[in-house]
Design an enzyme around this catalytic site. Structure first.
Site, PDB file in Angstrom:
ATOM      1  N   THR A  13      62.391  51.188  20.098  1.00  0.00           N
ATOM      2  CA  THR A  13      61.604  50.501  19.064  1.00  0.00           C
ATOM      3  C   THR A  13      61.337  49.049  19.431  1.00  0.00           C
ATOM      4  O   THR A  13      60.681  48.328  18.683  1.00  0.00           O
ATOM      5  CB  THR A  13      62.374  50.517  17.718  1.00  0.00           C
ATOM      6  OG1 THR A  13      63.690  50.016  17.984  1.00  0.00           O
ATOM      7  CG2 THR A  13      62.472  51.916  17.146  1.00  0.00           C
ATOM      8  N   GLY A  14      61.836  48.599  20.571  1.00  0.00           N
ATOM      9  CA  GLY A  14      61.701  47.194  20.952  1.00  0.00           C
ATOM     10  C   GLY A  14      60.413  46.911  21.696  1.00  0.00           C
ATOM     11  O   GLY A  14      59.640  47.821  22.030  1.00  0.00           O
ATOM     12  N   ALA A  15      60.188  45.618  21.984  1.00  0.00           N
ATOM     13  CA  ALA A  15      58.953  45.193  22.659  1.00  0.00           C
ATOM     14  C   ALA A  15      58.820  45.867  24.026  1.00  0.00           C
ATOM     15  O   ALA A  15      57.729  46.296  24.411  1.00  0.00           O
ATOM     16  CB  ALA A  15      58.952  43.663  22.806  1.00  0.00           C
ATOM     17  N   VAL A  16      59.918  45.987  24.763  1.00  0.00           N
ATOM     18  CA  VAL A  16      59.858  46.622  26.089  1.00  0.00           C
ATOM     19  C   VAL A  16      59.900  48.139  25.957  1.00  0.00           C
ATOM     20  O   VAL A  16      59.141  48.858  26.617  1.00  0.00           O
ATOM     21  CB  VAL A  16      61.013  46.122  26.983  1.00  0.00           C
ATOM     22  CG1 VAL A  16      61.072  46.901  28.301  1.00  0.00           C
ATOM     23  CG2 VAL A  16      60.859  44.629  27.268  1.00  0.00           C
ATOM     24  N   CYS A 131      62.236  39.321  34.092  1.00  0.00           N
ATOM     25  CA  CYS A 131      60.766  39.371  34.198  1.00  0.00           C
ATOM     26  C   CYS A 131      60.179  38.270  35.090  1.00  0.00           C
ATOM     27  O   CYS A 131      59.281  38.535  35.903  1.00  0.00           O
ATOM     28  CB  CYS A 131      60.145  39.318  32.812  1.00  0.00           C
ATOM     29  SG  CYS A 131      60.932  38.157  31.691  1.00  0.00           S
ATOM     30  N   HIS A 244      53.670  36.020  31.648  1.00  0.00           N
ATOM     31  CA  HIS A 244      54.359  34.826  32.144  1.00  0.00           C
ATOM     32  C   HIS A 244      53.538  34.230  33.285  1.00  0.00           C
ATOM     33  O   HIS A 244      52.957  34.957  34.097  1.00  0.00           O
ATOM     34  CB  HIS A 244      55.722  35.194  32.729  1.00  0.00           C
ATOM     35  CG  HIS A 244      56.781  35.536  31.723  1.00  0.00           C
ATOM     36  ND1 HIS A 244      56.587  35.509  30.360  1.00  0.00           N
ATOM     37  CD2 HIS A 244      58.074  35.910  31.917  1.00  0.00           C
ATOM     38  CE1 HIS A 244      57.720  35.851  29.763  1.00  0.00           C
ATOM     39  NE2 HIS A 244      58.631  36.104  30.675  1.00  0.00           N
ATOM     40  N   ASN A 318      54.645  40.178  31.515  1.00  0.00           N
ATOM     41  CA  ASN A 318      56.102  40.223  31.624  1.00  0.00           C
ATOM     42  C   ASN A 318      56.699  41.487  31.026  1.00  0.00           C
ATOM     43  O   ASN A 318      57.791  41.905  31.410  1.00  0.00           O
ATOM     44  CB  ASN A 318      56.719  39.006  30.933  1.00  0.00           C
ATOM     45  CG  ASN A 318      56.224  38.837  29.513  1.00  0.00           C
ATOM     46  OD1 ASN A 318      55.028  38.629  29.285  1.00  0.00           O
ATOM     47  ND2 ASN A 318      57.111  38.942  28.556  1.00  0.00           N
TER      48      ASN A 318
HETATM   49  P1  A2P Z   1      66.429  48.580  16.499  1.00  0.00           P
HETATM   50  O1  A2P Z   1      64.939  48.491  16.314  1.00  0.00           O
HETATM   51  O2  A2P Z   1      67.013  49.802  15.855  1.00  0.00           O
HETATM   52  O3  A2P Z   1      67.143  47.311  16.171  1.00  0.00           O
HETATM   53  P2  A2P Z   1      63.594  43.664  21.086  1.00  0.00           P
HETATM   54  O4  A2P Z   1      64.122  43.193  22.411  1.00  0.00           O
HETATM   55  O5  A2P Z   1      62.116  43.810  21.053  1.00  0.00           O
HETATM   56  O6  A2P Z   1      64.126  42.851  19.953  1.00  0.00           O
HETATM   57  O7  A2P Z   1      64.178  45.179  20.894  1.00  0.00           O
HETATM   58  C1  A2P Z   1      65.538  45.487  20.997  1.00  0.00           C
HETATM   59  C2  A2P Z   1      65.701  47.010  21.045  1.00  0.00           C
HETATM   60  O8  A2P Z   1      67.094  47.290  21.206  1.00  0.00           O
HETATM   61  C3  A2P Z   1      65.271  47.717  19.769  1.00  0.00           C
HETATM   62  O9  A2P Z   1      64.772  48.996  20.083  1.00  0.00           O
HETATM   63  C4  A2P Z   1      66.586  47.816  19.022  1.00  0.00           C
HETATM   64  O10 A2P Z   1      66.642  48.860  18.077  1.00  0.00           O
HETATM   65  C5  A2P Z   1      67.526  48.137  20.146  1.00  0.00           C
HETATM   66  N1  A2P Z   1      68.898  47.849  19.792  1.00  0.00           N
HETATM   67  C6  A2P Z   1      69.433  46.662  19.428  1.00  0.00           C
HETATM   68  N2  A2P Z   1      70.748  46.801  19.134  1.00  0.00           N
HETATM   69  C7  A2P Z   1      71.052  48.111  19.333  1.00  0.00           C
HETATM   70  C8  A2P Z   1      72.228  48.892  19.187  1.00  0.00           C
HETATM   71  N3  A2P Z   1      73.396  48.356  18.821  1.00  0.00           N
HETATM   72  N4  A2P Z   1      72.173  50.224  19.471  1.00  0.00           N
HETATM   73  C9  A2P Z   1      71.012  50.777  19.862  1.00  0.00           C
HETATM   74  N5  A2P Z   1      69.854  50.091  20.001  1.00  0.00           N
HETATM   75  C10 A2P Z   1      69.863  48.775  19.736  1.00  0.00           C
END
Ligand code: A2P
Length: 338
Positions: A13-16, A131, A244, A318
């Site tokens: 679900t994160g940016a990467v 990156c 970047h 990046n």
């Molecule tokens: P979540 O969306 O459930 O918090 P970014 O770098 O864009 O902030 O994204 C960080 C990513 O790492 C997201 O997908 C986030 O999920 C995930 N993440 C952060 N903490 C955990 C954790 N303890 N266990 C699993 N995934 C995590």
């Protein structure tokens, strides 16, 4: 039938992570199944994989048995805890965090530069570089091979997406607030990022440099396999969403003219030279890098202050080459080199 692989994306679900999923789909990675994993906060939600939707699963309760390749981008502490568990269950982990990059038993791989290093992975983990290092070494490797780099002096202009989704939101929110004459409260960064530049990335270390600056030192040497390269870096965060930029001054052992460097770079894998001496004849994050794969190089100049000096302006997305794309390219390399 050719072999297919069960792939897990941790931090989906994160940016990467979301770009990892879209690149896997775009490049038709031979996946039998793709599993999207994140924290319990997002479990049950959905993420896009090509034109499909995947239900996000909770990393904490997921059983890694049967996963062939795991792409991790959920931060260092998540990698430290879970990457060894996935590796123990038989997966090859490609980790985008800094958790294992400096471990002698973990190769640090940029596909255009040192792919063979991925063969030797005693812990079952391959690290994806930071990156800003990643895009820089794609351009520097051919120069190092040809003329021997002795010293680098780097200034970066790093976009907020490198900090993650919350930083993207912060730049948008602050920009909107300021345009409406409202205060721009900093939450992710220590000071306002909109309409500002911040000479600080990562944490401060004992020598006064930041961790983002020292990553450029350590990682460049490890990837190029040369601990003798002297490296000095200043990392600056700029109010750019994606892409970047880096101004890199290079001192080589043998003289390499700007014209010869241009020829080398034009032939280098992953590099696109954009170097016309006219307004706009250079790469920028918005006009070239954002949403694209190449490492763009422009402003190639002989250093007028040094007989063996050279200047490059290096720009890349990046999140793509700097993170998600290289991770997927490593996975592709593993498929072709089992
Ligand atoms: P979540 O969306 O459930 O918090 P970014 O770098 O864009 O902030 O994204 C960080 C990513 O790492 C997201 O997908 C986030 O999920 C995930 N993440 C952060 N903490 C955990 C954790 N303890 N266990 C699993 N995934 C995590």
């Amino acid at each position: 039938m050719s072999k297919t692989y069960k792939v897990a994306v941790v931090g989906a679900t994160g940016a990467v992570g979301e770009v990892m999923l879209s690149i896997l789909a775009e490049r038709r990675f031979p996946a039998s199944e793709v599993v999207a994993l994140a924290s319990s906060r997002s479990a049950g939600g959905k993420v896009s994989f090509g034109n499909r939707q995947l239900v996000v699963q909770d990393l904490a309760t997921f059983d890694p048995a049967g996963v062939d390749i795991a792409l991790f981008s959920a931060g260092g502490s998540v990698s430290k805890e879970y990457a060894p568990r996935f590796a123990a269950a038989g997966a090859v982990v490609i980790d985008n965090s800094s958790a294992f990059r400096y471990d002698a038993d973990v190769p640090l791989v940029v596909v255009e530069v040192n792919p063979e290093a991925a063969r030797d992975r005693p812990r079952g983990i391959i690290a994806n570089p930071n990156c800003s290092t990643m895009q820089m070494v794609v351009a520097l490797a051919p120069i190092h091979r040809k003329a021997g780099i002795e010293r680098l002096n780097i200034a970066t202009y790093q976009s907020v997406s490198g900090t993650g989704r919350l930083a993207l939101e912060e730049l948008g929110r602050q920009t909107a607030a300021l345009l409406n004459f409202q205060p721009a409260t900093p939450e992710v960064y220590p000071v306002q990022i909109a309409f500002n530049v911040i000479p600080h990335g990562g944490d401060f270390t004992d020598n006064g440099y930041t961790t983002e600056e020292m990553k450029l030192v350590w990682e460049t040497r490890k990837i190029l396999g040369d601990d003798a390269i002297a490296i000095n870096a200043t990392v600056v965060r700029v109010p750019v969403f994606y892409g970047h930029s880096e101004a890199v001054n290079i001192e080589t052992r043998d003289k390499l003219s700007a014209a010869d460097a241009r020829k080398l770079l034009e032939a280098a894998p992953g590099v696109e030279v954009v170097d016309e001496h006219v307004p706009g004849g250079y790469p920028t994050p918005v006009t070239h890098a954002s949403g694209t794969d190449p490492v763009y190089v422009g402003r190639i100049r002989d250093d007028i202050s040094h007989p063996r000096g050279l200047n490059l302006w290096i720009v890349s997305d990046n999140i793509r080459k700097g993170a998600a794309l290289n991770a997927v390219q490593i996975a592709e390399w593993l498929v072709l080199n089992p």
